[in-house]
Design an enzyme around this catalytic site. Structure first.
Site, PDB file in Angstrom:
ATOM      1  N   CYS A 179      -1.734  -6.909   6.684  1.00  0.00           N
ATOM      2  CA  CYS A 179      -0.991  -8.111   6.270  1.00  0.00           C
ATOM      3  C   CYS A 179      -0.086  -8.683   7.353  1.00  0.00           C
ATOM      4  O   CYS A 179      -0.315  -9.805   7.806  1.00  0.00           O
ATOM      5  CB  CYS A 179      -0.196  -7.804   5.008  1.00  0.00           C
ATOM      6  SG  CYS A 179      -1.268  -7.486   3.599  1.00  0.00           S
ATOM      7  N   GLU A 219       0.862  -1.182   0.000  1.00  0.00           N
ATOM      8  CA  GLU A 219       0.000   0.000   0.000  1.00  0.00           C
ATOM      9  C   GLU A 219       0.899   1.233   0.000  1.00  0.00           C
ATOM     10  O   GLU A 219       1.913   1.275   0.680  1.00  0.00           O
ATOM     11  CB  GLU A 219      -0.928  -0.015   1.212  1.00  0.00           C
ATOM     12  CG  GLU A 219      -2.010  -1.074   1.064  1.00  0.00           C
ATOM     13  CD  GLU A 219      -2.883  -1.215   2.307  1.00  0.00           C
ATOM     14  OE1 GLU A 219      -3.000  -0.272   3.090  1.00  0.00           O
ATOM     15  OE2 GLU A 219      -3.452  -2.316   2.473  1.00  0.00           O
ATOM     16  N   TYR A 265      14.192   0.013  10.319  1.00  0.00           N
ATOM     17  CA  TYR A 265      13.902   1.243  11.058  1.00  0.00           C
ATOM     18  C   TYR A 265      13.226   0.900  12.375  1.00  0.00           C
ATOM     19  O   TYR A 265      12.204   0.217  12.382  1.00  0.00           O
ATOM     20  CB  TYR A 265      12.976   2.156  10.258  1.00  0.00           C
ATOM     21  CG  TYR A 265      13.636   2.788   9.065  1.00  0.00           C
ATOM     22  CD1 TYR A 265      14.364   3.956   9.198  1.00  0.00           C
ATOM     23  CD2 TYR A 265      13.551   2.198   7.813  1.00  0.00           C
ATOM     24  CE1 TYR A 265      14.994   4.541   8.106  1.00  0.00           C
ATOM     25  CE2 TYR A 265      14.176   2.760   6.715  1.00  0.00           C
ATOM     26  CZ  TYR A 265      14.892   3.941   6.869  1.00  0.00           C
ATOM     27  OH  TYR A 265      15.517   4.506   5.796  1.00  0.00           O
TER      28      TYR A 265
HETATM   29  N1  LIG Z   1      -3.704  -4.853   1.284  1.00  0.00           N
HETATM   30  C1  LIG Z   1      -2.480  -5.229   0.949  1.00  0.00           C
HETATM   31  O1  LIG Z   1      -1.534  -4.456   0.970  1.00  0.00           O
HETATM   32  C2  LIG Z   1      -2.223  -6.651   0.506  1.00  0.00           C
HETATM   33  C3  LIG Z   1      -1.004  -6.958  -0.118  1.00  0.00           C
HETATM   34  C4  LIG Z   1      -0.776  -8.257  -0.536  1.00  0.00           C
HETATM   35  C5  LIG Z   1      -1.714  -9.245  -0.291  1.00  0.00           C
HETATM   36  N2  LIG Z   1      -2.882  -8.921   0.336  1.00  0.00           N
HETATM   37  C6  LIG Z   1      -3.866  -9.995   0.537  1.00  0.00           C
HETATM   38  O2  LIG Z   1      -4.851  -9.863  -0.487  1.00  0.00           O
HETATM   39  C7  LIG Z   1      -6.147 -10.199   0.034  1.00  0.00           C
HETATM   40  C8  LIG Z   1      -7.096  -9.033  -0.144  1.00  0.00           C
HETATM   41  O3  LIG Z   1      -6.606  -7.959   0.633  1.00  0.00           O
HETATM   42  P1  LIG Z   1      -7.215  -6.478   0.519  1.00  0.00           P
HETATM   43  O4  LIG Z   1      -6.410  -5.623   1.427  1.00  0.00           O
HETATM   44  O5  LIG Z   1      -7.338  -6.120  -0.919  1.00  0.00           O
HETATM   45  O6  LIG Z   1      -8.675  -6.740   1.116  1.00  0.00           O
HETATM   46  P2  LIG Z   1      -9.879  -5.672   1.260  1.00  0.00           P
HETATM   47  O7  LIG Z   1     -10.513  -5.988   2.555  1.00  0.00           O
HETATM   48  O8  LIG Z   1      -9.384  -4.295   0.977  1.00  0.00           O
HETATM   49  O9  LIG Z   1     -10.867  -6.082   0.065  1.00  0.00           O
HETATM   50  C9  LIG Z   1     -11.522  -7.292  -0.027  1.00  0.00           C
HETATM   51  C10 LIG Z   1     -12.790  -7.084  -0.829  1.00  0.00           C
HETATM   52  O10 LIG Z   1     -13.382  -8.367  -1.100  1.00  0.00           O
HETATM   53  C11 LIG Z   1     -14.795  -8.193  -1.124  1.00  0.00           C
HETATM   54  N3  LIG Z   1     -15.462  -9.498  -1.046  1.00  0.00           N
HETATM   55  C12 LIG Z   1     -15.665 -10.301   0.028  1.00  0.00           C
HETATM   56  N4  LIG Z   1     -16.323 -11.405  -0.338  1.00  0.00           N
HETATM   57  C13 LIG Z   1     -16.555 -11.325  -1.668  1.00  0.00           C
HETATM   58  C14 LIG Z   1     -17.189 -12.160  -2.622  1.00  0.00           C
HETATM   59  N5  LIG Z   1     -17.723 -13.316  -2.280  1.00  0.00           N
HETATM   60  N6  LIG Z   1     -17.233 -11.746  -3.904  1.00  0.00           N
HETATM   61  C15 LIG Z   1     -16.705 -10.563  -4.277  1.00  0.00           C
HETATM   62  N7  LIG Z   1     -16.080  -9.732  -3.408  1.00  0.00           N
HETATM   63  C16 LIG Z   1     -16.015 -10.097  -2.128  1.00  0.00           C
HETATM   64  C17 LIG Z   1     -15.043  -7.270   0.045  1.00  0.00           C
HETATM   65  O11 LIG Z   1     -16.303  -6.644  -0.044  1.00  0.00           O
HETATM   66  C18 LIG Z   1     -13.880  -6.270  -0.117  1.00  0.00           C
HETATM   67  O12 LIG Z   1     -14.233  -5.162  -0.889  1.00  0.00           O
HETATM   68  C19 LIG Z   1      -5.917 -10.624   1.477  1.00  0.00           C
HETATM   69  O13 LIG Z   1      -5.727 -12.004   1.534  1.00  0.00           O
HETATM   70  C20 LIG Z   1      -4.617  -9.910   1.841  1.00  0.00           C
HETATM   71  O14 LIG Z   1      -3.911 -10.573   2.863  1.00  0.00           O
HETATM   72  C21 LIG Z   1      -3.154  -7.646   0.720  1.00  0.00           C
END
Ligand SMILES: NC(=O)c1ccc[n+]([C@@H]2O[C@H](COP(=O)([O-])OP(=O)(O)OC[C@H]3O[C@@H](n4cnc5c(N)ncnc54)[C@H](O)[C@@H]3O)[C@@H](O)[C@H]2O)c1
Length: 439
Positions: free
Chosen positions: A266, A158, A257
């Site tokens: 995460c 992010e 840091y």
């Molecule tokens: N945020 C990060 O920086 C990051 C980086 C790498 C990996 N990840 C991983 O990626 C995954 C997603 O993370 P995120 O931060 O994007 O999550 P988030 O919570 O921002 O978004 C998840 C979205 O999925 C939607 N959702 C839930 N059930 C659903 C369904 N059945 N059909 C369609 N949409 C549905 C939710 O409404 C939500 O908008 C997680 O496993 C996280 O660990 C996140």
């Protein structure tokens, strides 16, 4: 290529927009009607630098679309990406209900062969569960469409998510199929021209790679925080130590840091989830348990410095917080150290005046209206009639503030710096009391 992305959060929306921008035809599906309506109206629900323009352009040009209609979603893409959340369950394990729900949806509606690509961070073995779930549903429908399940963990950060997707350090794909490997090569070809960044491996190793990467980074942070805490007892300066060890090419400067703990969606949950997976397999993950314990305590460190400074009497004190998001460049406050501090300050009777360049709406959403929290329009306004300044997130705009203005604004000038942004000597020369980490 025609792609469907389930889950329009930080990962799904950014990857969806980046893949559309490269020319793919991307349909993003979410169950949250408001998110989809907002996106169709040009409102991007999260803050990520450059994302609004990327989404707007590709939406207008017809390569990126949004829906809550999962049937349309399943029918659209030859590739079906799963990018839904995998939050920590009560016992620390990754909650797979959203991932398996998408698997069920795909199995229920697929009318042609599909490649399911899992981008969510999921424990080793999840691809097998997704496969089983789809096969079960297809069997109930008496259908036999061919499908593959690949693992393609996401490594974006992010705050720099778009650059991380367009210029990735590596693209990990777990698959045992040559056909899937070829399709994934074609999909990512626009981001793989300079040198081959694609690493193919078996599915389980790909799933594990994501956890190993996050746990390594979390370990570096907790290790450095531990060094910082020891340094405080010994009268040394952790910033000098950081330079000293970072210059060793085997160690390097990144992720060492000292600070007030890691947060975000995460590291905390992924460390917990791997501890749980290890426990379930009969292995006691002692390093990871310590990483988590150190981080938990580190998030309390700022309060541990503030409380004695005010002789344990914070009732009626006004404390200014600069930074609410768990790191700069995002509005994400999941597991943010600021939350631990705010809750401790409120518990002790203090009032908070806070400013963050991007996370104020998120803060309002989490804490609602409270008499002991005022979100201020600027960093300077947040200092008005305050007793102390606490810096928690190292946003660039907090790095060189007007110290004379800070001094005039605070009743008895004191700064608690959770990110070691300032020089202790310069602050001492200006007559501002200064607490930082490990110095
Ligand atoms: N945020 C990060 O920086 C990051 C980086 C790498 C990996 N990840 C991983 O990626 C995954 C997603 O993370 P995120 O931060 O994007 O999550 P988030 O919570 O921002 O978004 C998840 C979205 O999925 C939607 N959702 C839930 N059930 C659903 C369904 N059945 N059909 C369609 N949409 C549905 C939710 O409404 C939500 O908008 C997680 O496993 C996280 O660990 C996140």
């Amino acid at each position: 290529m025609k792609l469907t992305v389930f889950g329009v959060g930080y990962v799904g929306l950014v990857q969806g927009a980046v893949l559309a921008d490269a020319g793919h035809d991307v349909l993003c599906v979410d169950i949250d009607q408001k998110i989809i309506d907002d996106l169709k109206n040009g409102v991007v629900p999260i803050y990520e630098p450059g994302l609004t323009t990327l989404v707007e352009t590709n939406y207008k040009e017809g390569r990126l679309s949004f829906t809550t209609d999962s049937i349309e979603g399943v029918n659209h893409g030859e590739l079906q990406f799963i990018a839904v959340g995998t939050p920590a369950d009560e016992d620390g394990s990754a909650d797979l209900k959203y991932v398996l729900k998408v698997a069920e949806t795909i199995g229920t509606h697929m009318m042609a062969p599909k490649i399911i690509v899992n981008k969510s961070t999921v424990p080793v073995g999840t691809a097998d569960k997704v496969k089983e779930r789809i096969a079960e549903v297809l069997a109930e429908r008496c259908e036999k469409f061919k499908f593959d399940v690949a693992s393609n963990p996401e490594f974006l950060k992010e705050g720099s998510a778009i650059a991380d997707c367009t210029k990735p350090d590596r693209i990990i794909v777990g698959t045992d199929s040559d056909f899937v490997e070829e399709i994934m090569r074609e999909l990512y070809a626009p981001f793989n021209r300079n040198n081959d960044r694609m690493i193919f491996m078996d599915v389980r190793s790909a799933e594990m790679t994501k956890y190993a990467a996050n746990c390594m980074l979390a370990t570096k942070i907790s290790f450095m925080n531990e060094m910082s805490n020891i340094t405080e007892y010994l009268g040394a300066d952790i910033e000098a130590v950081r330079h000293g060890i970072g210059s060793d090419s085997r160690i390097g400067y990144s992720f060492i840091y000292p600070g007030c703990g890691y947060g975000g969606s995460c590291f905390p949950k992924d460390v917990q989830a791997l501890i749980k997976t290890a426990d379930d397999s009969g292995y006691d993950a002692r390093i990871l348990k310590s990483v988590e314990l150190v981080n938990y305590a580190q998030k309390e460190k700022l309060f541990d410095k503030i409380y004695p400074h005010f002789d344990g009497n914070l009732k009626g004190k006004t404390i200014t917080l600069w930074g609410l998001s768990f790191k700069p460049g995002t509005d994400d406050m999941r597991e943010a150290p600021s939350r631990v501090l705010m809750e401790a300050l409120w518990e002790a009777g203090a009032t908070i005046q806070a400013y963050d360049p991007e996370a104020m709406n998120e803060c309002q959403r989490i804490y609602g209206q409270r008499d002991d929290l005022t979100l201020m329009g600027t960093a300077e306004a947040a200092l008005k009639n305050s007793d102390a300044l606490v810096t928690i997130t190292e946003w660039q705009k907090f790095r060189a503030p007007d110290f004379d203005f800070i001094k005039q604004s605070l009743s008895d000038p004191v700064i608690f710096d959770g990110r070691n942004m300032y020089d202790p000597k310069r602050l001492a020369a200006r007559g501002i009391k200064y607490y930082s980490m490990g110095r």
